[in-house]
Design an enzyme around this catalytic site. Structure first.
Site, PDB file in Angstrom:
ATOM      1  N   MET A  96       0.841  -1.191   0.000  1.00  0.00           N
ATOM      2  CA  MET A  96       0.000   0.000   0.000  1.00  0.00           C
ATOM      3  C   MET A  96       0.877   1.242   0.000  1.00  0.00           C
ATOM      4  O   MET A  96       1.729   1.396   0.866  1.00  0.00           O
ATOM      5  CB  MET A  96      -0.900   0.021   1.239  1.00  0.00           C
ATOM      6  N   PHE A 183      -0.296   5.185   6.867  1.00  0.00           N
ATOM      7  CA  PHE A 183       0.651   5.502   5.798  1.00  0.00           C
ATOM      8  C   PHE A 183       1.252   4.229   5.188  1.00  0.00           C
ATOM      9  O   PHE A 183       0.716   3.151   5.362  1.00  0.00           O
ATOM     10  CB  PHE A 183       1.671   6.525   6.272  1.00  0.00           C
ATOM     11  N   GLY A 184       2.362   4.361   4.405  1.00  0.00           N
ATOM     12  CA  GLY A 184       2.848   3.252   3.592  1.00  0.00           C
ATOM     13  C   GLY A 184       3.063   1.966   4.361  1.00  0.00           C
ATOM     14  O   GLY A 184       3.633   1.981   5.441  1.00  0.00           O
ATOM     15  N   SER A 185       2.617   0.835   3.804  1.00  0.00           N
ATOM     16  CA  SER A 185       2.679  -0.424   4.529  1.00  0.00           C
ATOM     17  C   SER A 185       2.381  -1.594   3.597  1.00  0.00           C
ATOM     18  O   SER A 185       2.276  -1.437   2.387  1.00  0.00           O
ATOM     19  CB  SER A 185       1.686  -0.390   5.693  1.00  0.00           C
ATOM     20  N   ARG A 186       2.217  -2.787   4.193  1.00  0.00           N
ATOM     21  CA  ARG A 186       2.013  -3.990   3.397  1.00  0.00           C
ATOM     22  C   ARG A 186       1.142  -4.970   4.172  1.00  0.00           C
ATOM     23  O   ARG A 186       1.083  -4.938   5.402  1.00  0.00           O
ATOM     24  CB  ARG A 186       3.369  -4.630   3.107  1.00  0.00           C
TER      25      ARG A 186
END
Length: 217
Positions: A96, A183-186
């Protein structure tokens, strides 16, 4: 636009920062203050965009494995899942970006049988080792097809807060929310080896809607 409940603290801080810098820039820079205010307002708008809650038609699923998040499929491979399954599985990983919706959804329907939070590092989320070394959560569901499915929220380089609301014994419904990552992640999903994988690397997924795999009963 509806905003997620996890937005409250972040938006409060962002609002204070924008108001403070706007006041200072107007006071000290005059017309040049636009060089500060315009980028600030763009960033402020992106924070609102990040916490949006899109309307999704969530259907009932039994064999289908649903994309748990909005993002991009970055990994499909056979691995050994050593935390809960203690066995080989097919790992499907979805990355993401900060522009994606970060609501985390159950990939399958069933009952929650395991949950655990792990503190850890903040490697970039697409790094393969982030699945075992980054801050993360692990949840397992006994699916309606009598399979144990494990899925993992993983913090990225930017993300610093993972939230998951499920408790042991909860009913899991594929496509419905169980957590959030800021925020940005997986997110990784670990499926039985005989699962039919529908997605492929590079696919863009819509959480709660797209089918990424099917499991045999």
């Amino acid at each position: 636009m509806k905003l997620h409940k996890e937005s409250k603290g972040t938006l409060l801080v962002a609002s204070i920062v924008v108001a403070l810098f706007t006041f200072l820039s107007v006071h000290y820079l005059g017309m040049l203050s636009l060089l500060v205010i315009v980028p600030l307002l763009i960033l402020y708008g992106l924070v609102f965009w990040f916490f949006r809650v899109p309307k999704r038609e969530i259907l009932d699923h039994k064999e289908n494995v649903i994309a748990p998040v909005d993002g991009k499929v970055v990994m499909i491979k056979e691995v050994y899942e050593d935390e809960f399954l203690k066995d080989k599985a097919i790992q499907v990983s979805i990355f993401m970006s900060p522009l994606n919706v970060h609501i985390c959804r159950y990939p399958v329907s069933g009952n929650v049988i395991y949950k655990k939070y792990h503190p850890g590092k903040y490697l970039v989320a697409w790094h393969e080792k982030s699945s075992t070394e980054n801050e993360r959560t692990t949840v397992a569901v006994e699916s309606m097809t009598n399979h144990k499915v494990v899925f993992r929220q993983i913090a990225g380089y930017v993300a610093r807060r993972i939230v998951f609301y499920c408790t042991l014994g909860d009913e899991a419904k594929a496509g419905h929310e169980f957590g959030f990552i800021k925020f940005g992640s997986r997110m990784d999903v670990f499926l039985p080896l005989d699962s039919e994988i529908i997605c492929k690397i590079g696919d863009k997924t819509k959480g709660g809607v797209d089918v990424i795999a099917r499991m045999k009963e």
